[in-house]
Design a protein around this motif. Structure first.
Motif, PDB file in Angstrom:
ATOM      1  N   THR A 136      47.215  42.598  38.212  1.00  0.00           N
ATOM      2  CA  THR A 136      46.579  41.565  39.030  1.00  0.00           C
ATOM      3  C   THR A 136      47.576  40.991  40.029  1.00  0.00           C
ATOM      4  O   THR A 136      47.245  40.774  41.193  1.00  0.00           O
ATOM      5  N   ARG A 137      48.797  40.751  39.579  1.00  0.00           N
ATOM      6  CA  ARG A 137      49.835  40.243  40.489  1.00  0.00           C
ATOM      7  C   ARG A 137      50.131  41.265  41.580  1.00  0.00           C
ATOM      8  O   ARG A 137      50.263  40.911  42.762  1.00  0.00           O
ATOM      9  N   ASN A 138      50.221  42.535  41.207  1.00  0.00           N
ATOM     10  CA  ASN A 138      50.512  43.591  42.178  1.00  0.00           C
ATOM     11  C   ASN A 138      49.455  43.635  43.268  1.00  0.00           C
ATOM     12  O   ASN A 138      49.773  43.677  44.466  1.00  0.00           O
ATOM     13  N   VAL A 139      48.185  43.607  42.861  1.00  0.00           N
ATOM     14  CA  VAL A 139      47.090  43.660  43.829  1.00  0.00           C
ATOM     15  C   VAL A 139      47.062  42.398  44.686  1.00  0.00           C
ATOM     16  O   VAL A 139      46.882  42.459  45.906  1.00  0.00           O
ATOM     17  N   PHE A 140      47.261  41.242  44.048  1.00  0.00           N
ATOM     18  CA  PHE A 140      47.256  39.968  44.770  1.00  0.00           C
ATOM     19  C   PHE A 140      48.333  39.955  45.852  1.00  0.00           C
ATOM     20  O   PHE A 140      48.070  39.592  47.005  1.00  0.00           O
ATOM     21  N   ALA A 141      49.553  40.365  45.489  1.00  0.00           N
ATOM     22  CA  ALA A 141      50.651  40.404  46.458  1.00  0.00           C
ATOM     23  C   ALA A 141      50.364  41.394  47.574  1.00  0.00           C
ATOM     24  O   ALA A 141      50.690  41.152  48.744  1.00  0.00           O
ATOM     25  N   GLN A 142      49.744  42.510  47.231  1.00  0.00           N
ATOM     26  CA  GLN A 142      49.387  43.508  48.238  1.00  0.00           C
ATOM     27  C   GLN A 142      48.373  42.942  49.226  1.00  0.00           C
ATOM     28  O   GLN A 142      48.501  43.125  50.436  1.00  0.00           O
ATOM     29  N   LYS A 143      47.369  42.241  48.724  1.00  0.00           N
ATOM     30  CA  LYS A 143      46.355  41.632  49.580  1.00  0.00           C
ATOM     31  C   LYS A 143      46.969  40.582  50.506  1.00  0.00           C
ATOM     32  O   LYS A 143      46.549  40.415  51.645  1.00  0.00           O
ATOM     33  N   LEU A 144      48.000  39.881  49.999  1.00  0.00           N
ATOM     34  CA  LEU A 144      48.658  38.845  50.792  1.00  0.00           C
ATOM     35  C   LEU A 144      49.650  39.418  51.793  1.00  0.00           C
ATOM     36  O   LEU A 144      50.150  38.706  52.662  1.00  0.00           O
ATOM     37  N   GLY A 145      49.951  40.719  51.668  1.00  0.00           N
ATOM     38  CA  GLY A 145      50.913  41.349  52.560  1.00  0.00           C
ATOM     39  C   GLY A 145      52.344  41.013  52.216  1.00  0.00           C
ATOM     40  O   GLY A 145      53.226  41.063  53.087  1.00  0.00           O
ATOM     41  N   ILE A 146      52.599  40.689  50.949  1.00  0.00           N
ATOM     42  CA  ILE A 146      53.958  40.310  50.544  1.00  0.00           C
ATOM     43  C   ILE A 146      54.498  41.253  49.454  1.00  0.00           C
ATOM     44  O   ILE A 146      55.353  40.879  48.660  1.00  0.00           O
ATOM     45  N   LEU A 147      53.978  42.486  49.450  1.00  0.00           N
ATOM     46  CA  LEU A 147      54.426  43.489  48.490  1.00  0.00           C
ATOM     47  C   LEU A 147      55.189  44.594  49.201  1.00  0.00           C
ATOM     48  O   LEU A 147      54.720  45.132  50.201  1.00  0.00           O
ATOM     49  N   LYS A 203      34.734  47.905  39.507  1.00  0.00           N
ATOM     50  CA  LYS A 203      35.399  47.188  40.588  1.00  0.00           C
ATOM     51  C   LYS A 203      35.368  45.703  40.270  1.00  0.00           C
ATOM     52  O   LYS A 203      34.371  45.168  39.791  1.00  0.00           O
ATOM     53  N   ASP A 204      36.492  45.066  40.526  1.00  0.00           N
ATOM     54  CA  ASP A 204      36.684  43.657  40.190  1.00  0.00           C
ATOM     55  C   ASP A 204      37.051  42.898  41.462  1.00  0.00           C
ATOM     56  O   ASP A 204      37.424  43.501  42.478  1.00  0.00           O
ATOM     57  N   GLU A 205      36.966  41.582  41.409  1.00  0.00           N
ATOM     58  CA  GLU A 205      37.420  40.751  42.527  1.00  0.00           C
ATOM     59  C   GLU A 205      38.404  39.719  42.004  1.00  0.00           C
ATOM     60  O   GLU A 205      38.154  39.078  40.979  1.00  0.00           O
ATOM     61  N   VAL A 206      39.522  39.586  42.692  1.00  0.00           N
ATOM     62  CA  VAL A 206      40.507  38.573  42.331  1.00  0.00           C
ATOM     63  C   VAL A 206      40.061  37.241  42.923  1.00  0.00           C
ATOM     64  O   VAL A 206      39.839  37.134  44.131  1.00  0.00           O
ATOM     65  N   HIS A 207      39.898  36.232  42.072  1.00  0.00           N
ATOM     66  CA  HIS A 207      39.472  34.903  42.512  1.00  0.00           C
ATOM     67  C   HIS A 207      40.667  33.957  42.573  1.00  0.00           C
ATOM     68  O   HIS A 207      41.479  33.919  41.647  1.00  0.00           O
ATOM     69  N   VAL A 208      40.749  33.208  43.663  1.00  0.00           N
ATOM     70  CA  VAL A 208      41.758  32.154  43.774  1.00  0.00           C
ATOM     71  C   VAL A 208      41.110  30.873  43.267  1.00  0.00           C
ATOM     72  O   VAL A 208      40.022  30.491  43.711  1.00  0.00           O
ATOM     73  N   VAL A 256      42.813  34.816  39.309  1.00  0.00           N
ATOM     74  CA  VAL A 256      42.330  35.438  38.072  1.00  0.00           C
ATOM     75  C   VAL A 256      41.303  36.512  38.390  1.00  0.00           C
ATOM     76  O   VAL A 256      40.756  36.577  39.485  1.00  0.00           O
ATOM     77  N   SER A 257      41.007  37.332  37.387  1.00  0.00           N
ATOM     78  CA  SER A 257      39.962  38.349  37.497  1.00  0.00           C
ATOM     79  C   SER A 257      38.588  37.693  37.471  1.00  0.00           C
ATOM     80  O   SER A 257      38.407  36.613  36.906  1.00  0.00           O
ATOM     81  N   SER A 258      37.605  38.354  38.069  1.00  0.00           N
ATOM     82  CA  SER A 258      36.239  37.832  38.046  1.00  0.00           C
ATOM     83  C   SER A 258      35.641  37.892  36.646  1.00  0.00           C
ATOM     84  O   SER A 258      34.586  37.318  36.393  1.00  0.00           O
ATOM     85  N   GLY A 259      36.325  38.573  35.722  1.00  0.00           N
ATOM     86  CA  GLY A 259      35.856  38.636  34.348  1.00  0.00           C
ATOM     87  C   GLY A 259      36.062  37.339  33.588  1.00  0.00           C
ATOM     88  O   GLY A 259      35.498  37.148  32.507  1.00  0.00           O
ATOM     89  N   VAL A 260      36.846  36.416  34.144  1.00  0.00           N
ATOM     90  CA  VAL A 260      37.101  35.135  33.492  1.00  0.00           C
ATOM     91  C   VAL A 260      35.924  34.194  33.765  1.00  0.00           C
ATOM     92  O   VAL A 260      35.530  33.990  34.912  1.00  0.00           O
ATOM     93  N   ASP A 261      35.364  33.630  32.708  1.00  0.00           N
ATOM     94  CA  ASP A 261      34.275  32.663  32.863  1.00  0.00           C
ATOM     95  C   ASP A 261      34.856  31.333  33.303  1.00  0.00           C
ATOM     96  O   ASP A 261      35.647  30.709  32.582  1.00  0.00           O
TER      97      ASP A 261
END
Length: 286
Positions: A52-63, A244-249, A99-104
């Motif tokens: 999740t951290r890897n994908v998040f950083a990639q989306k932010l352009g800081i990986l 497929k999942d979505e990272v939620h801020v 977090v992952s969209s799987g978190v309630d």
């Protein structure tokens, strides 16, 4: 005359589109009341081997794609699971987490905010080395067919749900890896074992890096990953996309912010923006 009118019409459309885009880009074009009182931003991040951290950083352009290292600030608070990140945001009105969209999400504790300027979706993978056993193949067939009904409850499917008939293969499967993927795989395993009582599946939640290395080394029969595989992992393993999942801020419910741009988020997570009031300061400059 017709050509000039058409040009004027196209120019007007372009202007409206620009205005709409500008408005959609986020929160700090206008001042957010109550933001200044939150003080220092407490950034919550996952551990370094987290998919999740890897994908998040990639989306932010800081990986850094070459080294796999990101630029997330060292002073961040580290959470070792989605649930831990959620709890930290719920307990701290100045926190921000992902977090992952799987978190309630309990809306009485936290809320998800809109991120503009980037697609925050990602794939969930199961990965294995060499040939699969009969029971592993049967389980994967279940996931890609009837199991997609379970996937659709919280995530986006990757195949159309279809009727599944188990071949009743016998054996044990040890699966390890991503804490984001694990809850889904646990549910899929439970449903599959109801259809095939000859199978025993154990799911161990660690992180994506551990899951993939475990699959390569034989610690696990199958590894779970919530990020894309690195080149050497991709060479040694076969991956199967299962959802497929979505990272939620997320932020605390008492935080008045509703949306943020991907650039602002990157500035927060790299430590360039450290106070919530700085977002309002940016708004006042525009």
């Amino acid at each position: 005359m017709l050509k000039k009118n058409l040009q004027k019409t196209m120019a007007a459309i372009a202007m409206v589109a620009t205005m709409i885009t500008g408005c959609s880009q986020g929160t700090t074009n206008v001042r957010v009341d109550g933001l200044n009182s939150l003080g220092k931003i407490n950034i919550i991040s996952r551990e370094e081997e987290s998919g999740t951290r890897n994908v998040f950083a990639q989306k932010l352009g800081i990986l850094d794609e070459t080294t796999g290292k990101d630029k997330i600030a060292d002073q961040c608070t580290v959470a070792d699971s989605n649930e831990a990140a959620y709890e930290k945001a719920a307990d701290d009105k100045s926190a921000i987490a992902y977090v992952s969209s799987g978190v309630d999400l309990d809306e009485s504790k936290v809320k998800s905010i809109t991120v503009t300027g980037s697609d925050m979706t990602r794939s969930f993978y199961l990965a294995y080395k060499g040939e699969m056993s009969d029971v592993e193949e049967d389980f994967i067939r279940y996931i890609k067919s009837e199991g997609q009904k379970k996937v659709s409850e919280k995530y986006t499917t990757v195949a159309d749900p279809a009727t599944f008939l188990s071949d009743k293969a016998e054996g044990k499967i040890k699966i390890g890896g991503s804490t984001s993927v694990a809850p889904l795989v646990e549910e899929l395993a439970d449903e599959y074992m109801k259809l095939n009582s000859n199978a025993t599946i154990t799911v161990i939640a660690t992180d994506s890096g551990n899951g993939l290395s475990g699959a390569m080394e034989g610690t696990y029969d199958i590894g779970m990953s919530s990020r894309e595989l690195k080149s050497y992992e991709d060479e040694l393993l076969t991956k199967v996309e299962i959802a497929k999942d979505e990272v939620h801020v997320i932020v605390n419910k008492d935080n008045p912010i509703e949306r943020i741009t991907i650039d602002q988020l990157a500035d927060i997570y790299t430590g360039k923006v450290t106070e919530w009031s700085q977002l309002n300061a940016t708004a006042e400059e525009k």
